[in-house]
Design a protein around this motif. Structure first.
Motif, PDB file in Angstrom:
ATOM      1  N   VAL A  92       0.838  -1.206   0.000  1.00  0.00           N
ATOM      2  CA  VAL A  92       0.000   0.000   0.000  1.00  0.00           C
ATOM      3  C   VAL A  92       0.869   1.251   0.000  1.00  0.00           C
ATOM      4  N   SER A  93       1.913   1.258   0.801  1.00  0.00           N
ATOM      5  CA  SER A  93       2.816   2.412   0.854  1.00  0.00           C
ATOM      6  C   SER A  93       3.428   2.674  -0.518  1.00  0.00           C
ATOM      7  N   PHE A  94       3.865   1.625  -1.195  1.00  0.00           N
ATOM      8  CA  PHE A  94       4.428   1.776  -2.533  1.00  0.00           C
ATOM      9  C   PHE A  94       3.375   2.327  -3.492  1.00  0.00           C
ATOM     10  N   SER A  95       2.159   1.803  -3.420  1.00  0.00           N
ATOM     11  CA  SER A  95       1.103   2.241  -4.338  1.00  0.00           C
ATOM     12  C   SER A  95       0.762   3.714  -4.130  1.00  0.00           C
ATOM     13  N   GLU A  96       0.789   4.167  -2.894  1.00  0.00           N
ATOM     14  CA  GLU A  96       0.509   5.586  -2.616  1.00  0.00           C
ATOM     15  C   GLU A  96       1.577   6.488  -3.228  1.00  0.00           C
ATOM     16  N   GLY A  97       2.783   5.974  -3.370  1.00  0.00           N
ATOM     17  CA  GLY A  97       3.861   6.740  -3.980  1.00  0.00           C
ATOM     18  C   GLY A  97       3.767   6.817  -5.502  1.00  0.00           C
ATOM     19  N   LEU A  98       2.863   6.041  -6.093  1.00  0.00           N
ATOM     20  CA  LEU A  98       2.701   6.064  -7.547  1.00  0.00           C
ATOM     21  C   LEU A  98       2.008   7.341  -8.027  1.00  0.00           C
ATOM     22  N   GLY A  99       1.173   7.906  -7.172  1.00  0.00           N
ATOM     23  CA  GLY A  99       0.463   9.129  -7.549  1.00  0.00           C
ATOM     24  C   GLY A  99      -0.579   9.499  -6.514  1.00  0.00           C
ATOM     25  N   SER A 100      -0.954  10.754  -6.497  1.00  0.00           N
ATOM     26  CA  SER A 100      -1.926  11.229  -5.502  1.00  0.00           C
ATOM     27  C   SER A 100      -3.346  10.764  -5.822  1.00  0.00           C
ATOM     28  N   ASP A 101      -3.548  10.159  -6.996  1.00  0.00           N
ATOM     29  CA  ASP A 101      -4.882   9.719  -7.395  1.00  0.00           C
ATOM     30  C   ASP A 101      -5.167   8.253  -7.060  1.00  0.00           C
ATOM     31  N   VAL A 102      -4.286   7.603  -6.316  1.00  0.00           N
ATOM     32  CA  VAL A 102      -4.508   6.200  -5.946  1.00  0.00           C
ATOM     33  C   VAL A 102      -5.585   6.133  -4.866  1.00  0.00           C
ATOM     34  N   GLU A 103      -6.603   5.313  -5.138  1.00  0.00           N
ATOM     35  CA  GLU A 103      -7.676   5.092  -4.171  1.00  0.00           C
ATOM     36  C   GLU A 103      -7.513   3.687  -3.603  1.00  0.00           C
ATOM     37  N   ILE A 104      -7.550   3.582  -2.290  1.00  0.00           N
ATOM     38  CA  ILE A 104      -7.427   2.298  -1.604  1.00  0.00           C
ATOM     39  C   ILE A 104      -8.823   1.926  -1.113  1.00  0.00           C
ATOM     40  N   ALA A 105      -9.355   0.824  -1.643  1.00  0.00           N
ATOM     41  CA  ALA A 105     -10.741   0.449  -1.358  1.00  0.00           C
ATOM     42  C   ALA A 105     -10.816  -0.961  -0.769  1.00  0.00           C
ATOM     43  N   PRO A 106     -10.834  -1.061   0.564  1.00  0.00           N
ATOM     44  CA  PRO A 106     -10.947  -2.381   1.192  1.00  0.00           C
ATOM     45  C   PRO A 106     -12.303  -3.025   0.929  1.00  0.00           C
ATOM     46  N   LYS A 107     -12.281  -4.304   0.690  1.00  0.00           N
ATOM     47  CA  LYS A 107     -13.476  -5.132   0.555  1.00  0.00           C
ATOM     48  C   LYS A 107     -13.388  -6.180   1.668  1.00  0.00           C
ATOM     49  N   LYS A 108     -14.332  -7.089   1.697  1.00  0.00           N
ATOM     50  CA  LYS A 108     -14.339  -8.090   2.756  1.00  0.00           C
ATOM     51  C   LYS A 108     -13.100  -8.987   2.717  1.00  0.00           C
ATOM     52  N   ALA A 109     -12.688  -9.411   1.514  1.00  0.00           N
ATOM     53  CA  ALA A 109     -11.601 -10.380   1.417  1.00  0.00           C
ATOM     54  C   ALA A 109     -10.360  -9.857   0.712  1.00  0.00           C
ATOM     55  N   SER A 110     -10.379  -8.612   0.261  1.00  0.00           N
ATOM     56  CA  SER A 110      -9.246  -8.065  -0.481  1.00  0.00           C
ATOM     57  C   SER A 110      -9.274  -6.542  -0.411  1.00  0.00           C
ATOM     58  N   VAL A 111      -8.240  -5.924  -0.982  1.00  0.00           N
ATOM     59  CA  VAL A 111      -8.171  -4.465  -1.064  1.00  0.00           C
ATOM     60  C   VAL A 111      -7.883  -4.108  -2.517  1.00  0.00           C
ATOM     61  N   SER A 112      -8.787  -3.320  -3.077  1.00  0.00           N
ATOM     62  CA  SER A 112      -8.655  -2.876  -4.454  1.00  0.00           C
ATOM     63  C   SER A 112      -7.864  -1.573  -4.491  1.00  0.00           C
ATOM     64  N   LEU A 113      -6.952  -1.475  -5.430  1.00  0.00           N
ATOM     65  CA  LEU A 113      -6.209  -0.237  -5.671  1.00  0.00           C
ATOM     66  C   LEU A 113      -6.682   0.297  -7.008  1.00  0.00           C
ATOM     67  N   ARG A 114      -7.176   1.541  -6.991  1.00  0.00           N
ATOM     68  CA  ARG A 114      -7.772   2.115  -8.195  1.00  0.00           C
ATOM     69  C   ARG A 114      -7.173   3.464  -8.515  1.00  0.00           C
ATOM     70  N   ARG A 115      -7.317   3.786  -9.749  1.00  0.00           N
ATOM     71  CA  ARG A 115      -7.044   5.113 -10.266  1.00  0.00           C
ATOM     72  C   ARG A 115      -8.348   5.511 -10.945  1.00  0.00           C
ATOM     73  N   LYS A 116      -8.388   5.601 -12.258  1.00  0.00           N
ATOM     74  CA  LYS A 116      -9.684   5.745 -12.926  1.00  0.00           C
ATOM     75  C   LYS A 116     -10.386   4.396 -12.962  1.00  0.00           C
ATOM     76  N   LYS A 117      -9.609   3.329 -12.922  1.00  0.00           N
ATOM     77  CA  LYS A 117     -10.142   1.980 -12.801  1.00  0.00           C
ATOM     78  C   LYS A 117      -9.159   1.169 -11.957  1.00  0.00           C
ATOM     79  N   GLN A 118      -9.588  -0.019 -11.577  1.00  0.00           N
ATOM     80  CA  GLN A 118      -8.735  -0.864 -10.731  1.00  0.00           C
ATOM     81  C   GLN A 118      -7.471  -1.257 -11.475  1.00  0.00           C
TER      82      GLN A 118
END
Length: 180
Positions: A92-118
Motif C-alpha cells: 500500500v505504501s508503494f502504491s501511494e507513492g505512484l500518484g496522488s490519485d490512488v484510491e485504496i478500497a478495502p473489501k471483505k476479502a481483499s483491497v482494491s487499488l484504483r485510479r480511474k479503474k482498478q
C-alpha cells in the motif's frame, strides 16, 4: 463518468420508484422473514417480490448492515494471516507513492487499488501468501507473472517482503500507468 459513491446514492434514491417500497420497509420485511444470509434474502426479494437483481443485491446488503464500523483490513489480517500485515502495508505504501490519485478500497476479502479503474488487488490468499493481482491485459505470463482473472489479468504470489522486489514494483507501476 460518475463515481461508485454517486452510483450507489442514485440506486438508494431510486429504490422506492423501482421496487415499490422504501428501503426501510424492505428492511422490516426481511427482518420478519428470519432470513439472515445474503443469498436467502436475494432469493426472497427476486422470487417473491420480483425485485431486479441489482436492487435485490443492494437491499440485501443494506438489510445485513449492523451500523457497526468494521475495519476490513484488520479483519483480513487477523488470526493466522496476521504475519502478512507488514507486507500488505509495504504494498500500500508503494502504491501511494505512484500518484496522488490512488484510491485504496478495502473489501471483505481483499483491497482494491484504483485510479480511474482498478489496477491492482491485494488478497491475503493463504496464511503465508498474498496474491497481488495486476491489470496488465495483453502481457504474456512469464516467470512470476501468472494468468489470474477477469478483473486483474495477472497475479504475483508474495510470501515475504523480499518477494515484493523491483520486478514486482515495475509491474505494479505499469498497471498503474495503464489505469489512468
Amino acid at each position: 463518468m460518475s463515481s461508485p459513491d454517486d452510483q450507489l446514492a442514485t440506486m438508494l434514491k431510486n429504490i422506492p420508484e423501482k421496487t415499490g417500497k422504501p428501503l426501510s420497509d424492505w428492511i422490516k420485511l426481511i427482518a420478519s422473514t428470519g432470513h439472515e444470509k445474503h443469498g436467502a434474502i436475494l432469493k426472497f426479494l427476486k422470487e417473491e417480490h420480483g425485485v431486479s437483481h441489482g436492487f435485490a443485491n443492494l437491499i440485501a446488503s443494506k438489510s445485513r448492515e449492523t451500523g457497526e464500523e468494521v475495519d476490513l483490513v484488520a479483519a483480513q489480517y487477523s488470526g493466522p494471516k496476521e504475519a502478512l500485515r507488514l507486507l500488505y502495508e509495504e504494498i500500500v505504501s508503494f502504491s501511494e507513492g505512484l500518484g496522488s490519485d490512488v484510491e485504496i478500497a478495502p473489501k471483505k476479502a481483499s483491497v482494491s487499488l484504483r485510479r480511474k479503474k482498478q489496477f491492482a488487488l491485494i488478497t491475503p490468499a493463504t496464511k503465508t501468501r498474498i496474491d497481488l493481482g495486476l491489470a496488465l491485459k495483453g502481457e504474456e505470463p512469464a516467470g512470476r507473472l501468472e494468468t489470474y482473472n477477469a478483473m486483474c489479468s495477472h497475479r504475483i504470489r508474495l510470501e515475504s517482503a523480499a518477494d515484493f522486489d523491483d520486478e514486482v514494483k515495475r509491474w505494479m507501476k505499469e498497471a498503474y500507468s495503464r489505469s489512468g
